[in-house]
Design an enzyme around this catalytic site. Structure first.
Site, PDB file in Angstrom:
ATOM      1  N   ARG A 161    -140.332 -50.325 -13.746  1.00  0.00           N
ATOM      2  CA  ARG A 161    -140.693 -49.091 -14.433  1.00  0.00           C
ATOM      3  C   ARG A 161    -139.446 -48.426 -15.016  1.00  0.00           C
ATOM      4  O   ARG A 161    -138.322 -48.684 -14.578  1.00  0.00           O
ATOM      5  CB  ARG A 161    -141.377 -48.115 -13.471  1.00  0.00           C
ATOM      6  CG  ARG A 161    -142.630 -48.655 -12.803  1.00  0.00           C
ATOM      7  CD  ARG A 161    -143.163 -47.650 -11.786  1.00  0.00           C
ATOM      8  NE  ARG A 161    -144.395 -48.103 -11.161  1.00  0.00           N
ATOM      9  CZ  ARG A 161    -144.456 -48.760 -10.018  1.00  0.00           C
ATOM     10  NH1 ARG A 161    -143.339 -49.067  -9.369  1.00  0.00           N
ATOM     11  NH2 ARG A 161    -145.621 -49.127  -9.512  1.00  0.00           N
ATOM     12  N   LYS A 185    -142.495 -46.304  -6.499  1.00  0.00           N
ATOM     13  CA  LYS A 185    -143.330 -45.156  -6.167  1.00  0.00           C
ATOM     14  C   LYS A 185    -143.441 -45.015  -4.651  1.00  0.00           C
ATOM     15  O   LYS A 185    -143.487 -46.002  -3.925  1.00  0.00           O
ATOM     16  CB  LYS A 185    -144.728 -45.322  -6.771  1.00  0.00           C
ATOM     17  CG  LYS A 185    -144.753 -45.164  -8.290  1.00  0.00           C
ATOM     18  CD  LYS A 185    -146.173 -45.199  -8.812  1.00  0.00           C
ATOM     19  CE  LYS A 185    -146.213 -44.909 -10.309  1.00  0.00           C
ATOM     20  NZ  LYS A 185    -147.599 -44.918 -10.844  1.00  0.00           N
ATOM     21  N   HIS A 255    -143.197 -48.637 -21.524  1.00  0.00           N
ATOM     22  CA  HIS A 255    -144.045 -49.228 -20.483  1.00  0.00           C
ATOM     23  C   HIS A 255    -144.728 -50.502 -20.959  1.00  0.00           C
ATOM     24  O   HIS A 255    -145.185 -51.312 -20.136  1.00  0.00           O
ATOM     25  CB  HIS A 255    -145.097 -48.204 -20.043  1.00  0.00           C
ATOM     26  CG  HIS A 255    -145.587 -48.407 -18.641  1.00  0.00           C
ATOM     27  ND1 HIS A 255    -144.785 -48.225 -17.522  1.00  0.00           N
ATOM     28  CD2 HIS A 255    -146.802 -48.798 -18.166  1.00  0.00           C
ATOM     29  CE1 HIS A 255    -145.490 -48.484 -16.433  1.00  0.00           C
ATOM     30  NE2 HIS A 255    -146.708 -48.840 -16.788  1.00  0.00           N
ATOM     31  N   ARG A 258    -143.406 -53.607 -19.415  1.00  0.00           N
ATOM     32  CA  ARG A 258    -143.934 -53.921 -18.084  1.00  0.00           C
ATOM     33  C   ARG A 258    -145.264 -54.665 -18.219  1.00  0.00           C
ATOM     34  O   ARG A 258    -145.500 -55.658 -17.525  1.00  0.00           O
ATOM     35  CB  ARG A 258    -144.104 -52.623 -17.298  1.00  0.00           C
ATOM     36  CG  ARG A 258    -144.629 -52.778 -15.871  1.00  0.00           C
ATOM     37  CD  ARG A 258    -144.500 -51.428 -15.170  1.00  0.00           C
ATOM     38  NE  ARG A 258    -145.290 -51.316 -13.953  1.00  0.00           N
ATOM     39  CZ  ARG A 258    -144.887 -51.702 -12.749  1.00  0.00           C
ATOM     40  NH1 ARG A 258    -143.696 -52.261 -12.624  1.00  0.00           N
ATOM     41  NH2 ARG A 258    -145.651 -51.521 -11.691  1.00  0.00           N
ATOM     42  N   HIS A 281    -147.149 -52.937  -7.048  1.00  0.00           N
ATOM     43  CA  HIS A 281    -148.461 -52.312  -6.949  1.00  0.00           C
ATOM     44  C   HIS A 281    -148.902 -52.261  -5.488  1.00  0.00           C
ATOM     45  O   HIS A 281    -148.817 -53.258  -4.772  1.00  0.00           O
ATOM     46  CB  HIS A 281    -149.502 -53.094  -7.747  1.00  0.00           C
ATOM     47  CG  HIS A 281    -149.393 -52.887  -9.227  1.00  0.00           C
ATOM     48  ND1 HIS A 281    -149.947 -53.757 -10.144  1.00  0.00           N
ATOM     49  CD2 HIS A 281    -148.801 -51.905  -9.960  1.00  0.00           C
ATOM     50  CE1 HIS A 281    -149.696 -53.322 -11.373  1.00  0.00           C
ATOM     51  NE2 HIS A 281    -149.009 -52.211 -11.277  1.00  0.00           N
ATOM     52  N   TYR A 290    -154.497 -57.480 -15.436  1.00  0.00           N
ATOM     53  CA  TYR A 290    -153.800 -58.498 -16.228  1.00  0.00           C
ATOM     54  C   TYR A 290    -154.558 -59.822 -16.271  1.00  0.00           C
ATOM     55  O   TYR A 290    -154.329 -60.627 -17.163  1.00  0.00           O
ATOM     56  CB  TYR A 290    -152.373 -58.680 -15.708  1.00  0.00           C
ATOM     57  CG  TYR A 290    -151.578 -57.407 -15.844  1.00  0.00           C
ATOM     58  CD1 TYR A 290    -151.204 -56.932 -17.100  1.00  0.00           C
ATOM     59  CD2 TYR A 290    -151.251 -56.638 -14.732  1.00  0.00           C
ATOM     60  CE1 TYR A 290    -150.504 -55.740 -17.228  1.00  0.00           C
ATOM     61  CE2 TYR A 290    -150.542 -55.450 -14.856  1.00  0.00           C
ATOM     62  CZ  TYR A 290    -150.183 -55.010 -16.113  1.00  0.00           C
ATOM     63  OH  TYR A 290    -149.508 -53.829 -16.244  1.00  0.00           O
TER      64      TYR A 290
END
Length: 310
Positions: A161, A185, A255, A258, A281, A290
């Site tokens: 990110r 995150k 982004h 990514r 994730h 995806y």
């Protein structure tokens, strides 16, 4: 009901909740900012809808539907309304746990049904043109061009990110092992592999960076300005958009790299759990988008190639 749940204390409660997200949950500044905007909009709506001396226990299903209706009247996307409702939902859960709120009105409200939207990514040929352009620019050895190529390579090579790239420190980059350690995150660390071309670009950039970083305040930051300051998110976005434009690719965000990383990995046969781990994730369902992107690509190939596919 505690007195602190009165409207007169609403701003303090929102601030307390946001501090909790930052300090205890490790949410990013961008996420905190989005929560703040959504909750301020919610409080402002309640001021108008309930009037005067309302409190958070008075909010009901009809009021929440009215709040969501505001987004529709303004012509905003359902996704925007769903994000705002999610912020309010999290806030009420916080009030239940930390302020003994007995009733959560969000239980009776469903999130807006979202339209399916596949992440936009660069095609292989678009990616190649961008890299050819960036490599050509960096061939002059100029500091900013070397830095831009290194950022581009690292984004595409690892799928990290923007906030993760910006926060990289020298101690997190291991070019001998071809990997970097990023803080994602929720302040979760993960190690991601880095390809040989990205390693080569990083080596050239770091050699150019040595004299500059020693003069600035952010000596440990990997990506810095000419004054030695850690690059801001806005600067990174502007420089990558400049690279896009030079390579003839417009309308993409940072982004998108990514998304491009993940899509190209899936197209080449990478397994879903490996891609999930590299992207950081928390849920496999987030990565599964995806697989849909790859299926859509296969459908296009089929329609274009099969005599009776159209």
């Amino acid at each position: 009901m505690k007195a602190g749940l009165k409207v007169s204390g609403s701003q303090g409660l929102v601030t307390e909740f946001l501090t909790h997200l930052e300090k205890e949950r490790g949410q990013s500044p961008n996420t905190i900012g989005a929560y703040r905007r959504d909750l301020e909009a919610f409080v402002e709506f309640c001021n108008r809808y309930y009037g005067g001396d309302w409190d958070f226990t008075r909010v009901d299903r009809l009021g929440l539907r009215g709040f969501l209706g505001e987004f529709e009247r303004k012509g905003l996307a359902r996704r925007t309304a769903a994000r705002a409702l999610s912020a309010v939902r999290s806030f009420y859960r916080y009030l239940q746990v930390h302020h003994d709120l007995a009733r959560n009105p969000l239980r009776a409200v469903k999130s807006p049904k979202l339209e399916k939207r596949l992440p936009r990514h660069l095609r292989i040929e678009e990616t190649e043109r961008i890299f050819e352009s960036a490599e050509s620019a960096a061939s002059d050895g100029e500091f900013e061009n070397l830095r831009d190529l290194a950022m581009l390579e690292l984004f595409y090579s690892s799928g990290i990110r923007l906030s993760e790239l910006r926060g990289l420190n020298l101690g997190s980059v291991d070019l001998l092992a071809d990997q970097v350690k990023v803080l994602g995150k929720g302040r979760k660390e993960r190690i991601v592999p880095v390809g040989s071309r990205a390693v080569k670009a990083l080596r050239k950039y770091l050699a150019s960076r040595e004299g500059i970083a020693l003069k600035g305040p952010d000596r440990q930051a990997v990506f810095v300005s000419r004054r030695g300051r850690r690059l801001s998110p806005a600067t990174i976005q502007r420089r990558i958009h400049r690279v896009y434009a030079a390579g003839g690719a417009r309308g993409f965000r940072v982004h998108s790299l990514r998304h491009t990383f993940a899509t190209h990995m899936m197209d080449a046969g990478a397994d879903l759990r490996s891609v999930q781990e590299m992207l950081g994730h928390a849920s496999l369902s987030t990565t599964q988008i995806y697989t849909h992107t790859s299926v859509e690509r296969l459908k296009r190939v089929y329609r274009d190639a099969h005599p009776r596919g159209k």
